[in-house]
Write an enzyme that holds these catalytic residues in place. Structure first.
Site, PDB file in Angstrom:
ATOM      1  N   HIS A  16       0.899  -1.233  -0.105  1.00 26.68           N
ATOM      2  CA  HIS A  16       0.030  -0.053  -0.026  1.00 26.68           C
ATOM      3  C   HIS A  16       0.923   1.122  -0.299  1.00 26.68           C
ATOM      4  O   HIS A  16       1.223   1.758   1.026  1.00 26.68           O
ATOM      5  CB  HIS A  16      -1.035   0.225   1.207  1.00 26.68           C
ATOM      6  CG  HIS A  16      -1.929   1.150   1.267  1.00 26.68           C
ATOM      7  ND1 HIS A  16      -3.209   0.663   1.097  1.00 26.68           N
ATOM      8  CD2 HIS A  16      -2.036   2.342   1.344  1.00 26.68           C
ATOM      9  CE1 HIS A  16      -4.162   1.949   1.227  1.00 26.68           C
ATOM     10  NE2 HIS A  16      -3.279   2.627   1.053  1.00 26.68           N
ATOM     11  N   HIS A  18       1.232   4.808  -2.214  1.00 27.45           N
ATOM     12  CA  HIS A  18       0.753   5.746  -3.356  1.00 27.45           C
ATOM     13  C   HIS A  18       1.976   6.396  -4.142  1.00 27.45           C
ATOM     14  O   HIS A  18       2.817   7.070  -3.574  1.00 27.45           O
ATOM     15  CB  HIS A  18      -0.320   7.027  -2.683  1.00 27.45           C
ATOM     16  CG  HIS A  18      -1.392   6.516  -1.940  1.00 27.45           C
ATOM     17  ND1 HIS A  18      -2.548   6.533  -2.593  1.00 27.45           N
ATOM     18  CD2 HIS A  18      -1.751   6.113  -0.975  1.00 27.45           C
ATOM     19  CE1 HIS A  18      -3.552   5.920  -2.020  1.00 27.45           C
ATOM     20  NE2 HIS A  18      -2.899   5.644  -0.869  1.00 27.45           N
ATOM     21  N   GLU A 199     -10.951   3.573   7.122  1.00 26.06           N
ATOM     22  CA  GLU A 199     -10.096   4.432   7.659  1.00 26.06           C
ATOM     23  C   GLU A 199     -10.564   5.715   8.076  1.00 26.06           C
ATOM     24  O   GLU A 199     -10.814   5.848   9.246  1.00 26.06           O
ATOM     25  CB  GLU A 199      -9.106   4.865   6.172  1.00 26.06           C
ATOM     26  CG  GLU A 199      -8.030   5.925   6.718  1.00 26.06           C
ATOM     27  CD  GLU A 199      -7.162   6.389   5.523  1.00 26.06           C
ATOM     28  OE1 GLU A 199      -7.917   6.603   4.548  1.00 26.06           O
ATOM     29  OE2 GLU A 199      -6.093   6.967   5.521  1.00 26.06           O
ATOM     30  N   ASP A 277       1.975   3.939   3.098  1.00 26.03           N
ATOM     31  CA  ASP A 277       0.885   4.833   2.415  1.00 26.03           C
ATOM     32  C   ASP A 277       1.447   6.056   1.727  1.00 26.03           C
ATOM     33  O   ASP A 277       1.531   6.089   0.447  1.00 26.03           O
ATOM     34  CB  ASP A 277      -0.176   5.317   3.762  1.00 26.03           C
ATOM     35  CG  ASP A 277      -1.391   5.734   3.090  1.00 26.03           C
ATOM     36  OD1 ASP A 277      -1.766   5.321   2.077  1.00 26.03           O
ATOM     37  OD2 ASP A 277      -2.149   6.221   4.144  1.00 26.03           O
ATOM     38  N   ASP A 278       1.980   6.921   2.428  1.00 25.75           N
ATOM     39  CA  ASP A 278       2.543   8.043   1.870  1.00 25.75           C
ATOM     40  C   ASP A 278       3.743   8.474   2.879  1.00 25.75           C
ATOM     41  O   ASP A 278       3.656   9.563   3.393  1.00 25.75           O
ATOM     42  CB  ASP A 278       1.481   9.343   1.768  1.00 25.75           C
ATOM     43  CG  ASP A 278      -0.011   8.987   1.081  1.00 25.75           C
ATOM     44  OD1 ASP A 278       0.065   8.768  -0.039  1.00 25.75           O
ATOM     45  OD2 ASP A 278      -0.711   8.583   1.989  1.00 25.75           O
TER      46      ASP A 278
HETATM   47  N1  ADE Z   1      -4.633   8.978  -0.974  1.00 27.39           N
HETATM   48  C1  ADE Z   1      -3.343   9.328  -0.379  1.00 27.39           C
HETATM   49  N2  ADE Z   1      -3.117   8.632   0.700  1.00 27.39           N
HETATM   50  C2  ADE Z   1      -4.691   8.448   1.055  1.00 27.39           C
HETATM   51  C3  ADE Z   1      -4.958   7.839   2.021  1.00 27.39           C
HETATM   52  N3  ADE Z   1      -4.439   7.619   3.527  1.00 27.39           N
HETATM   53  N4  ADE Z   1      -6.474   7.821   2.311  1.00 27.39           N
HETATM   54  C4  ADE Z   1      -7.075   7.873   1.212  1.00 27.39           C
HETATM   55  N5  ADE Z   1      -6.729   8.341   0.098  1.00 27.39           N
HETATM   56  C5  ADE Z   1      -5.321   8.677   0.099  1.00 27.39           C
HETATM   57 ZN    ZN Z   2      -3.407   4.843   0.964  1.00 28.89          ZN
END
Ligand code: ADE
Ligand code: ZN
Length: 336
Positions: A16, A18, A199, A277-278
């Site tokens: 996961h 992005h 989430e 995630d990011d």
């Molecule tokens: N896009 C990038 N990160 C995200 C996240 N944590 N939840 C939903 N959309 C996203």
């Molecule tokens: Zn995400």
């Protein structure tokens, strides 16, 4: 008891991530400079990304992404973050790539972006050994019509590299079922499916993801813990959660990692995996996630090995690639 180095140095699988969310802030600043785009609001004084809450995070994410304007920009991005991933011991990762940001949903433009990303990924695999595969994503708050365009882009490029279809974005907008046409289209094209749920949406959003979109993995999904019958269902149906603990704490789902439900979900038999995630947005890395999980729950190296095996089993790649990844998990990491 494993020492922390033997844990953070493990070879890892990340499901996961992005694509734009992995962008080093220095690269985004450099592209903004080259293109004369003012994005100073994206950064804090220390040069890192800055935001207040989830809604603001999505705005900052899209503002940072606005400097990525060409396939060549995505090639630079891909090489930059794969170097970081490899330095964190990642041997296989899947990223969420959105045709909305790569050509605006136009199939021809998308194919050009995808070619540039794949060439960059091939370069990084040769240099660092890391394997990348793509999960095409629609963005929930862009709406179902735009999602159909993303699904058609995904269907057109399904193969050994584009292996999945998913959805990110703001869970407060609409319902999972509003996107069923896109998920059906992607499934019929042979893609495997995941969606962000549980989430910012509660347990009911996880239920909707399963019943309305029939996904085999869920992005986050952690708020399933609010409904124990759902937890049981996730375990029985062997649905894998792409858990991003540090992201959940930074975005305020839980006040601290020791309050995060990942250990309770795991002990109830749910298949959990670990992702970032990011990462630069949440000031984390995959190594750091392992370190803080070890500190919070006392998980040892064998536990993390098991979780990585679970992630490899849930990866959307073909069986040859899976076998290669499983083998790499048994080999100590050489970061380059
Ligand atoms: N896009 C990038 N990160 C995200 C996240 N944590 N939840 C939903 N959309 C996203
Ligand atoms: Zn995400």
């Amino acid at each position: 008891m494993s020492d922390v180095n033997s844990i953070v140095d493990l070879p890892k699988v990340e499901l996961h991530l992005h694509h734009e969310g992995a962008a080093p802030p220095g690269l985004i600043r450099q592209l903004a400079f080259e293109k004369k785009i003012d994005i100073h609001k994206v950064f804090a004084e220390d040069g890192e990304y800055a935001f207040q809450d989830f809604g603001h995070f999505l705005q900052i994410y899209e503002a940072a992404t606005s400097v990525l304007k060409t396939p060549e920009d995505y090639a630079r991005l891909t090489k930059a973050f794969l170097e970081e991933c490899a330095a964190n011991g990642s041997v296989y990762t899947e990223t969420f790539i959105s045709p909305d940001f790569c050509g605006g949903g136009d199939v021809g433009a998308w194919q050009e972006y995808l070619l540039a990303i794949r060439e960059a990924a091939d370069f990084s695999e040769k240099r660092h050994g890391i394997i990348l595969r793509g999960v095409v994503t629609c963005v929930r708050h862009f709406g179902p019509d735009q999602a159909k365009r993303a699904a058609l882009c995904a269907a057109e490029t399904t193969g050994d590299w584009v292996v999945g279809f998913g959805m990110g974005g703001n869970e407060a907008v609409g319902h999972q079922g509003d996107f069923s046409w896109s998920f059906d289209c992607a499934r019929e094209a042979g893609l495997q499916l995941t969606t962000h749920a549980g989430e910012f949406g509660g347990a009911e959003s996880v239920r909707e993801a399963i019943s309305d979109l029939n996904v085999s993995r869920i992005g986050h999904g952690v708020r399933a813990i609010e409904d124990m019958s759902l937890v049981q269902e996730l375990a029985e149906r062997e649905i894998t959660l792409e858990v991003c603990p540090g992201s959940n704490v930074v975005l305020g789902l839980y006040p601290s990692l020791d309050k995060h439900p990942i250990e309770r979900l795991r002990s109830e038999g749910v298949k959990v995996t670990i992702s970032t995630d990011d990462p630069p947005f949440f000031r984390t890395t995959l190594r750091r996630e392992y370190e803080i999980l070890h500190a919070a729950f006392g998980w040892d190296a064998d536990m993390f090995r098991e979780i990585n095996k679970t992630a490899a089993q849930a990866a959307f790649c073909d069986e040859d690639t899976r076998a290669r990844v499983l083998k790499r998990l048994e080999t100590p990491c050489e970061t380059t």
